[in-house]
Design an enzyme around this catalytic site. Structure first.
Site, mmCIF file in Angstrom:
data_model
loop_
_atom_site.group_PDB
_atom_site.id
_atom_site.type_symbol
_atom_site.label_atom_id
_atom_site.label_comp_id
_atom_site.label_asym_id
_atom_site.label_seq_id
_atom_site.Cartn_x
_atom_site.Cartn_y
_atom_site.Cartn_z
ATOM 1 N N SER A 167 24.019 -13.446 66.295
ATOM 2 C CA SER A 167 24.119 -12.779 67.423
ATOM 3 C C SER A 167 23.694 -12.603 68.890
ATOM 4 C CB SER A 167 24.404 -11.748 66.654
ATOM 5 O OG SER A 167 26.108 -10.571 66.609
ATOM 6 N N ARG A 228 32.047 2.104 64.921
ATOM 7 C CA ARG A 228 31.688 1.176 64.172
ATOM 8 C C ARG A 228 33.015 0.797 62.926
ATOM 9 N NH1 ARG A 228 27.283 -2.393 62.818
ATOM 10 N NH2 ARG A 228 27.233 -2.002 60.439
ATOM 11 N N ASP A 308 35.394 -17.096 63.034
ATOM 12 C CA ASP A 308 33.776 -16.462 63.197
ATOM 13 C C ASP A 308 35.142 -15.825 64.947
ATOM 14 O OD1 ASP A 308 32.944 -14.511 65.721
ATOM 15 O OD2 ASP A 308 30.795 -15.650 65.137
ATOM 16 N N HIS A 338 31.998 -13.135 61.940
ATOM 17 C CA HIS A 338 30.609 -13.461 62.797
ATOM 18 C C HIS A 338 29.855 -12.448 62.017
ATOM 19 C CE1 HIS A 338 29.050 -13.017 66.499
ATOM 20 N NE2 HIS A 338 28.497 -11.619 65.621
ATOM 21 N N ASP A 339 30.234 -11.957 60.272
ATOM 22 C CA ASP A 339 29.233 -12.048 59.655
ATOM 23 C C ASP A 339 28.483 -13.059 58.823
ATOM 24 O OD1 ASP A 339 28.960 -9.024 60.138
ATOM 25 O OD2 ASP A 339 30.303 -8.231 58.597
#
Length: 361
Positions: A167, A228, A308, A338-339
């Site tokens: 990332s 968040r 992603d 993405h994680d």
């Protein structure tokens, strides 16, 4: 799960004799007396370097913080590997020494893919520090690479055996490879490309405006939490949310649905993790990221995931096509978007072991 692996041969049609189809012999990271002095019995130790008074970011700004702090994990005298993660990551990589705080213990451990009995891992806390800036600073991935170079100089580490970045850390790895090709033997870049995608910038831009509004309203912690929550929806996938959460409606309008309860909990857990100014700085740094792939001469392993949305595979494929020394491109399916680099432990382990296996001890 079956993972699709695409090598350099598949991407560029390189013949097996191409020198980048196999890793060249890698130089051992230079570890001098200054580095050994900070270690005790091979245990992880914090290290730091004073930031020179005349150091300026590429924007011309000066950082409020006085030191860059890192942490060395693993065996004293071993080849040095830099590990860097997303903007929420930091110097604590390995959980067994930090009461569960290590952010990538699935990859970095004794006997693990990045084996602390074989390597010495260096990780840093990104600038700016949490309380060093009252307002956001304009900091680039090149600036982070320059700060990291200061720490390497202080530790008398001339070169590192590998820079593994995921990332935001992958962006910094690319910037480091562009600026300091003689200081790193190979890059392993996961879920990062040579530039930010405009859709990802749009999502992060909304997060930044939430933070700014909340700060102006005198509720900065709530702004961090809400930003968040929104970020979590971009890290993961619609398919994962479908499988994890029921769509049962609450009793009345305005009450939380199950998925909203999950996101609220994640936001509350994060509200004191960072300051709005630091988040604004690092979020903007992601969107400001830009490197010239053609200028990165060291071998690069690239990893991307088909789900992603922040770093689409097409961007990683473009980066792969433009790199002069692409070693390997890995494209893999994942439920986790993405994680995925934090969730697909088996796949990531295989890639890391393959990238590091030929490093001289």
């Amino acid at each position: 799960m079956t993972h699709a692996l695409a090598s350099l041969d598949a991407v560029s049609g390189a013949a097996p004799s191409d020198p980048y189809c196999r890793p060249a012999p890698l130089r051992r990271g230079a570890t001098a007396s200054a580095l050994r002095a900070v270690l005790r019995d091979g245990k992880a130790t914090d290290v730091s370097v004073d930031i020179p008074a005349d150091f300026r970011l590429l924007s011309g700004q000066r950082l409020g913080q006085k030191r860059l702090i890192g942490r060395l994990h693993g065996r004293d005298g071993a080849p040095v590997v830099i590990v860097a993660g997303g903007i929420s990551a930091g110097r604590f990589v390995h959980r067994t020494e930090t009461n569960g705080l290590g952010w990538w213990s699935g990859a970095v451990s004794v006997g693990g893919p990045v084996d602390l009995s074989r390597f010495q891992v260096l990780a840093i806390d990104y600038a700016p520090e949490g309380d060093s800036e009252e307002t956001a600073v304009t900091i680039t991935t090149q600036d982070q690479a320059r700060l990291l170079s200061l720490l390497l100089d202080h530790l008398e580490i001339h070169s590192v055996a590998a820079f593994i970045g995921c990332s935001y850390g992958g962006m910094i790895a690319l910037a480091f490879g562009e600026l300091y090709p003689d200081r790193v033997d190979q890059l392993v870049v996961v879920s990062a490309a040579h530039r930010a995608h405009p859709q990802a910038t749009a999502w992060r831009g909304i997060q930044r405006r939430i933070l700014q509004l909340a700060t102006e309203a005198g509720r900065p912690e709530d702004g961090v939490a809400l930003a968040r929550e929104l970020a979590m929806t971009t890290y993961r996938t619609a398919e994962e949310f479908r499988d994890r959460f029921e769509s049962t409606a609450p009793a009345a309008a305005g009450q939380a649905y199950p998925v909203c309860e999950y996101l609220t909990a994640r936001g509350v857990a994060y509200r004191n993790h960072t300051t709005p100014a630091r988040w604004l700085s690092l979020s903007d740094s992601i969107d400001r990221h830009a490197v010239s792939p053609e200028a990165i001469s060291v071998p690069v392993t690239l990893v991307g995931f088909d789900s992603d949305r922040l770093v689409p595979l097409d961007d990683i494929r473009e980066l792969a096509a433009r790199l002069p020394a692409l070693f390997r491109l890995v494209e893999a399916p994942s439920l986790y978007g993405h994680d995925a680099f934090l969730k697909e432990d088996a796949l990531v382990a295989d890639i890391l072991r393959a990238a590091l296996e030929d490093i001289d001890q």
